[in-house]
Design a protein around this motif. Structure first.
Motif, PDB file in Angstrom:
ATOM      1  N   ARG A 110      18.532 -32.339  13.847  1.00  0.00           N
ATOM      2  CA  ARG A 110      17.970 -31.810  12.963  1.00  0.00           C
ATOM      3  C   ARG A 110      19.042 -31.430  11.758  1.00  0.00           C
ATOM      4  O   ARG A 110      20.161 -31.320  12.081  1.00  0.00           O
ATOM      5  CB  ARG A 110      17.291 -30.285  13.361  1.00  0.00           C
ATOM      6  N   GLN A 126      15.760 -23.412  18.940  1.00  0.00           N
ATOM      7  CA  GLN A 126      15.609 -24.828  19.537  1.00  0.00           C
ATOM      8  C   GLN A 126      14.959 -25.627  18.785  1.00  0.00           C
ATOM      9  O   GLN A 126      15.479 -26.697  18.518  1.00  0.00           O
ATOM     10  CB  GLN A 126      14.791 -24.789  20.812  1.00  0.00           C
ATOM     11  N   TRP A 135      21.250 -28.466  23.130  1.00  0.00           N
ATOM     12  CA  TRP A 135      19.756 -28.775  22.777  1.00  0.00           C
ATOM     13  C   TRP A 135      19.388 -29.354  24.197  1.00  0.00           C
ATOM     14  O   TRP A 135      18.125 -29.098  24.719  1.00  0.00           O
ATOM     15  CB  TRP A 135      19.558 -29.579  21.697  1.00  0.00           C
ATOM     16  N   ARG A 139      16.087 -28.269  26.344  1.00  0.00           N
ATOM     17  CA  ARG A 139      15.061 -29.266  26.367  1.00  0.00           C
ATOM     18  C   ARG A 139      14.750 -29.586  27.979  1.00  0.00           C
ATOM     19  O   ARG A 139      13.375 -29.479  28.412  1.00  0.00           O
ATOM     20  CB  ARG A 139      15.409 -30.287  25.708  1.00  0.00           C
ATOM     21  N   ILE A 188      -0.073 -17.951  24.262  1.00  0.00           N
ATOM     22  CA  ILE A 188       1.305 -18.165  24.411  1.00  0.00           C
ATOM     23  C   ILE A 188       2.040 -17.131  24.616  1.00  0.00           C
ATOM     24  O   ILE A 188       3.159 -17.187  25.350  1.00  0.00           O
ATOM     25  CB  ILE A 188       1.690 -18.927  23.095  1.00  0.00           C
ATOM     26  N   ALA A 307       6.763 -21.548  18.144  1.00  0.00           N
ATOM     27  CA  ALA A 307       6.158 -23.221  18.014  1.00  0.00           C
ATOM     28  C   ALA A 307       4.524 -23.385  18.717  1.00  0.00           C
ATOM     29  O   ALA A 307       4.017 -24.135  18.303  1.00  0.00           O
ATOM     30  CB  ALA A 307       6.900 -24.138  19.049  1.00  0.00           C
ATOM     31  N   GLY A 308       4.118 -22.255  19.290  1.00  0.00           N
ATOM     32  CA  GLY A 308       2.879 -22.665  19.803  1.00  0.00           C
ATOM     33  C   GLY A 308       1.706 -21.636  19.310  1.00  0.00           C
ATOM     34  O   GLY A 308       0.708 -22.094  19.859  1.00  0.00           O
ATOM     35  N   THR A 311       0.516 -23.298  15.472  1.00  0.00           N
ATOM     36  CA  THR A 311       0.373 -24.613  15.357  1.00  0.00           C
ATOM     37  C   THR A 311      -1.209 -24.689  15.952  1.00  0.00           C
ATOM     38  O   THR A 311      -2.186 -25.545  15.420  1.00  0.00           O
ATOM     39  CB  THR A 311       1.243 -25.390  16.164  1.00  0.00           C
ATOM     40  N   MET A 376       7.174 -35.041   9.983  1.00  0.00           N
ATOM     41  CA  MET A 376       8.108 -34.056  10.839  1.00  0.00           C
ATOM     42  C   MET A 376       9.606 -34.550  10.655  1.00  0.00           C
ATOM     43  O   MET A 376       9.761 -35.653  10.733  1.00  0.00           O
ATOM     44  CB  MET A 376       7.660 -34.577  12.250  1.00  0.00           C
ATOM     45  N   HIS A 378      13.104 -35.473  11.301  1.00  0.00           N
ATOM     46  CA  HIS A 378      14.204 -35.749  12.113  1.00  0.00           C
ATOM     47  C   HIS A 378      15.548 -35.909  11.282  1.00  0.00           C
ATOM     48  O   HIS A 378      15.493 -35.818  10.249  1.00  0.00           O
ATOM     49  CB  HIS A 378      14.059 -37.036  13.098  1.00  0.00           C
ATOM     50  N   THR A 445       0.535 -36.110  15.694  1.00  0.00           N
ATOM     51  CA  THR A 445       0.859 -34.841  15.349  1.00  0.00           C
ATOM     52  C   THR A 445       1.654 -34.190  16.424  1.00  0.00           C
ATOM     53  O   THR A 445       2.074 -32.785  16.193  1.00  0.00           O
ATOM     54  CB  THR A 445      -0.619 -34.233  15.238  1.00  0.00           C
ATOM     55  N   GLY A 447       4.682 -35.319  16.982  1.00  0.00           N
ATOM     56  CA  GLY A 447       6.091 -36.022  16.861  1.00  0.00           C
ATOM     57  C   GLY A 447       6.144 -37.151  17.777  1.00  0.00           C
ATOM     58  O   GLY A 447       5.218 -37.844  18.111  1.00  0.00           O
ATOM     59  N   ALA A 448       7.417 -37.446  17.732  1.00  0.00           N
ATOM     60  CA  ALA A 448       7.922 -38.791  18.310  1.00  0.00           C
ATOM     61  C   ALA A 448       9.339 -38.475  19.004  1.00  0.00           C
ATOM     62  O   ALA A 448      10.301 -37.660  18.340  1.00  0.00           O
ATOM     63  CB  ALA A 448       7.930 -39.939  17.448  1.00  0.00           C
ATOM     64  N   ARG A 451      12.398 -35.354  20.506  1.00  0.00           N
ATOM     65  CA  ARG A 451      12.084 -34.042  20.202  1.00  0.00           C
ATOM     66  C   ARG A 451      10.580 -33.894  20.244  1.00  0.00           C
ATOM     67  O   ARG A 451       9.994 -32.759  19.786  1.00  0.00           O
ATOM     68  CB  ARG A 451      12.204 -33.784  18.695  1.00  0.00           C
ATOM     69  N   CYS A 453       6.682 -32.962  20.933  1.00  0.00           N
ATOM     70  CA  CYS A 453       6.225 -31.608  21.352  1.00  0.00           C
ATOM     71  C   CYS A 453       6.429 -31.369  22.933  1.00  0.00           C
ATOM     72  O   CYS A 453       5.628 -31.931  23.653  1.00  0.00           O
ATOM     73  CB  CYS A 453       5.293 -31.212  20.780  1.00  0.00           C
TER      74      CYS A 453
HETATM   75  C1  HEM Z   1      -1.890 -28.090  18.435  1.00  0.00           C
HETATM   76  C2  HEM Z   1      -0.658 -27.595  18.845  1.00  0.00           C
HETATM   77  C3  HEM Z   1       0.648 -27.999  18.554  1.00  0.00           C
HETATM   78  C4  HEM Z   1       1.171 -29.056  17.919  1.00  0.00           C
HETATM   79  C5  HEM Z   1       0.269 -29.940  16.906  1.00  0.00           C
HETATM   80  C6  HEM Z   1       2.498 -29.114  18.038  1.00  0.00           C
HETATM   81  C7  HEM Z   1       3.433 -30.031  17.545  1.00  0.00           C
HETATM   82  C8  HEM Z   1       4.727 -29.940  17.400  1.00  0.00           C
HETATM   83  C9  HEM Z   1       5.495 -30.865  16.743  1.00  0.00           C
HETATM   84  C10 HEM Z   1       5.111 -31.941  15.510  1.00  0.00           C
HETATM   85  C11 HEM Z   1       6.925 -30.631  16.967  1.00  0.00           C
HETATM   86  C12 HEM Z   1       8.193 -31.425  16.378  1.00  0.00           C
HETATM   87  C13 HEM Z   1       8.251 -32.691  17.264  1.00  0.00           C
HETATM   88  C14 HEM Z   1       9.145 -33.788  16.471  1.00  0.00           C
HETATM   89  O1  HEM Z   1      10.237 -33.172  15.971  1.00  0.00           O
HETATM   90  O2  HEM Z   1       9.296 -35.093  16.621  1.00  0.00           O
HETATM   91  C15 HEM Z   1       6.813 -29.585  18.144  1.00  0.00           C
HETATM   92  C16 HEM Z   1       7.854 -29.184  18.666  1.00  0.00           C
HETATM   93  C17 HEM Z   1       8.021 -28.105  19.668  1.00  0.00           C
HETATM   94  N1  HEM Z   1       6.676 -27.750  20.102  1.00  0.00           N
HETATM   95 FE1  HEM Z   1       4.842 -27.961  19.726  1.00  0.00          FE
HETATM   96  N2  HEM Z   1       2.939 -28.116  18.902  1.00  0.00           N
HETATM   97  C18 HEM Z   1       1.790 -27.644  19.375  1.00  0.00           C
HETATM   98  C19 HEM Z   1       1.736 -26.657  20.392  1.00  0.00           C
HETATM   99  C20 HEM Z   1       2.746 -26.327  21.161  1.00  0.00           C
HETATM  100  C21 HEM Z   1       2.770 -25.127  22.194  1.00  0.00           C
HETATM  101  C22 HEM Z   1       1.454 -24.543  22.663  1.00  0.00           C
HETATM  102  C23 HEM Z   1       4.003 -24.982  22.706  1.00  0.00           C
HETATM  103  C24 HEM Z   1       4.568 -24.353  23.827  1.00  0.00           C
HETATM  104  C25 HEM Z   1       3.927 -23.967  24.858  1.00  0.00           C
HETATM  105  C26 HEM Z   1       4.948 -25.761  21.900  1.00  0.00           C
HETATM  106  C27 HEM Z   1       6.252 -25.872  21.937  1.00  0.00           C
HETATM  107  C28 HEM Z   1       7.042 -26.752  21.050  1.00  0.00           C
HETATM  108  C29 HEM Z   1       8.657 -26.515  21.096  1.00  0.00           C
HETATM  109  C30 HEM Z   1       9.610 -25.630  22.026  1.00  0.00           C
HETATM  110  C31 HEM Z   1       9.131 -27.395  20.172  1.00  0.00           C
HETATM  111  C32 HEM Z   1      10.476 -27.904  19.787  1.00  0.00           C
HETATM  112  C33 HEM Z   1      11.059 -29.018  20.529  1.00  0.00           C
HETATM  113  C34 HEM Z   1      12.455 -29.197  20.003  1.00  0.00           C
HETATM  114  O3  HEM Z   1      12.938 -29.527  18.945  1.00  0.00           O
HETATM  115  O4  HEM Z   1      13.224 -29.619  20.928  1.00  0.00           O
HETATM  116  N3  HEM Z   1       4.343 -26.690  20.830  1.00  0.00           N
HETATM  117  N4  HEM Z   1       5.445 -29.407  18.172  1.00  0.00           N
END
Ligand code: HEM
Length: 532
Positions: A110, A126, A135, A139, A188, A307-308, A311, A376, A378, A445, A447-448, A451, A453
């Motif tokens: 990032r 994170q 990280w 993770r 959450i 994060a959760g 979204t 998104m 990176h 949506t 990500g990829a 990283r 989700c």
């Molecule tokens: C519709 C719901 C959600 C969407 C669309 C979503 C989408 C995303 C996206 C796009 C990323 C970044 C991916 C990337 O960098 O390529 C992300 C990261 C993350 N998401 Fe979600 N998310 C959702 C729900 C949740 C939930 C429910 C949780 C936890 C229970 C969660 C935990 C995380 C965490 C911890 C990251 C950080 C990952 C990192 O940077 O290492 N997300 N999410």
């Protein structure tokens, strides 16, 4: 002689700022003069000196349309610049697969954020953390507590909260927007800390949302100049609005909230009163051995809520908006649900396999309104070359989901909300994330690459159960205004990073008295069983 001295002084007065500006320019802005490889950067819109494309990208409402236009003009991979930072936009599934997935070891960082990450988050969030051993360790841990098996264990929480959501929609349909937010935050919070948020007025909501507000403020594009020009962080802070002192205050506030929640939970684990939740699992691991200190642990848990919650809530509210704008999709889904589930019970987890159109509708919601307005970001940790283009180390690499999701070659009539386009892709989103053929992916949506989700299994379950039950129990339509004329819903988004819809009018009415009785009965049974 006297005249000459004056001329000299005037020249110095004019030239000195110019020289200072040039020094600052070369210090902050990389150029082809210092690196010849930069002649091979991908094509893109010309920016202005110093600021680059800052003004092209400063209005968050216009970015998604520009990102699509630039893709049409410059192709799959194009280039913009903000200040000293290079932006590479990946606008096809193939480019995303080739770089973010296949070369994820150098495309998973990032960008430096002196305000948002280094000071205001004490380096502990994170989501903003640079790629590296710290990280990777986090993770691994979050994956073990959010993987598919763990997500199945959290289903009873989602089931209960979803039943309450249906009651809230019966009793107070006008405030559906807040009910979806309550649902998402409560799930959450329970998954993370084992606490429910039974109402939107609960004191914990205020606490958590004050931290979320800080996060929204500091991630707004251009909010802090040091995050757009990180090299300026070494200048005295008074030159830049005392940003460091402001960031420290944010950190003091947020860390107090997160450490408070963490310590409270630790105590409960120690005295045996904690419920099964992420914090409990996390605390019971040998954190010291993994190099995780108390502050990092507290932020990791708080980061899950960040994060959760919004979204999930945003996606649920975008689903309601889509149903109002595209009633045919709602009708088709209701026909399927009625056929499979009937009137005597609400949809359950077991029905999902038999509700392909509802599954497709979840995917279409995520395609139609990906979770943020930009794509998104990176960040590259090494120099790279791709198809003859130079991608410098330290570039922001955007997964340009607005271009991919709205490319008519990939999605016929992309502006139309049409779940049927996904009927040939019946698997959960997590399965498509790992497909070899990038064109088999459903959407981007989550990500990829590395990283991607980690909460995808939890998120998908929330979306399925609420979308299926809302459509089973309610008709969603435009609200009627004066003279019995339908009110067109607001379709714009709230200012900021996420694709949060502005509050909009909707008429949410139970489909029949039998449906109401059933929703009440199922919720009361849960309460009688003691809830969660
Ligand atoms: C519709 C719901 C959600 C969407 C669309 C979503 C989408 C995303 C996206 C796009 C990323 C970044 C991916 C990337 O960098 O390529 C992300 C990261 C993350 N998401 Fe979600 N998310 C959702 C729900 C949740 C939930 C429910 C949780 C936890 C229970 C969660 C935990 C995380 C965490 C911890 C990251 C950080 C990952 C990192 O940077 O290492 N997300 N999410």
């Amino acid at each position: 002689m006297g005249n000459l001295r004056w001329v000299h002084l005037v020249l110095v007065a004019i030239c000195l700022p110019i020289v200072q500006l040039l020094v600052l320019y070369f210090y902050t802005i990389p150029s082809t003069l210092t690196d010849k490889r930069r002649r091979h950067l991908p094509p893109g819109p010309r920016g202005l000196p110093f600021v680059g494309n800052l003004f092209d990208l400063s209005d968050s409402e216009l970015v998604r349309q520009k990102a699509q236009n630039w893709f049409r003009q410059y192709g799959d991979i194009f280039y913009t610049k903000i200040g000293g930072t290079d932006y590479i936009w990946l606008s096809s599934p193939r480019a995303v697969r080739d770089l973010l997935d296949k070369k994820s070891s150098i495309y998973s960082s990032r960008s430096p954020a002196p305000f948002a990450q280094d000071v205001a988050s004490g380096g502990k969030r994170q989501l903003f953390m640079q790629y590296g051993p710290e990280w990777r360790q986090l993770r691994k841990t979050s994956h073990s507590l959010l993987n598919m098996q763990s997500a199945i264990k959290y289903q009873p929480i989602q089931d209960y909260e979803s039943k309450q959501l249906m009651i809230d929609l019966i009793q107070d349909p006008e405030n559906f927007y807040e009910h979806n937010r309550r649902y998402s935050s409560s799930v959450i919070m329970y998954v993370t800390y084992g606490y429910r948020l039974p109402s939107w007025e609960h004191p914990l909501v205020k606490k958590i949302f004050s931290v979320l507000d800080n996060l929204t403020e500091m991630t707004a594009p251009g909010a802090h100049v040091v995050d757009s020009f990180p090299s300026l962080a070494s200048l005295p802070q008074w030159l830049l609005g005392n940003w460091r002192s402001h960031a420290k205050k944010v950190f003091q506030y947020d860390s107090k909230v997160y450490l408070g929640l963490w310590r409270e939970l630790k105590e409960k684990v120690d005295n045996g009163t904690a419920k099964e939740c992420f914090v409990k699992g996390f605390y019971e691991q040998d954190l010291k051995k993994h190099g995780i200190d108390e502050l990092l642990a507290a932020y990791t848990c708080g980061g899950l809520v960040e994060a959760g919650s919004e979204t999930t809530a945003t996606t649920l509210n975008n689903f309601i908006l889509a149903m109002i704008l595209f009633p045919e999709a709602a009708k088709t889904a209701q026909e399927e649900i009625d056929r499979v589930v009937g009137e005597d019970r609400m949809p359950s987890w077991d029905d999902e396999q038999n509700l392909p159109y509802v599954r497709a509708l979840v995917k279409e919601t995520l395609r139609w309104r990906p979770v943020n307005k930009f794509g998104m970001p990176h960040y590259t940790s090494e120099d790279d070359w791709y198809e003859g283009y130079f991608i410098p180390k330290g570039s922001v690499v955007m997964l340009n989901w607005w271009a991919i999701h709205f490319d008519p070659k990939l999605h016929h009539a992309p502006d139309t909300f049409d779940p049927a386009r996904y009927l040939g892709k019946p698997l959960p989103a997590a399965d498509y994330i790992n497909t070899n053929d990038p064109y088999l992916r459903d959407h981007f949506t989550y990500g990829a690459g590395r990283r991607v989700c980690p909460g995808v299994h939890v998120a998908e379950r929330s979306l399925y159960i609420n979308i299926a039950r809302t459509l089973w129990g309610f008709n969603l339509a435009k609200k009627m205004g004066a003279n019995n004329k339908p009110i067109e819903p607001e379709t714009e988004m709230v200012r900021g990073f996420l694709s949060v819809p502005k509050h909009f009018d909707a008429a949410i009415t139970p489909r029949s008295e039998a449906h109401v009785q059933c929703m009440r009965r199922e919720f009361e049974q849960e309460v009688a069983r003691g809830g969660i």
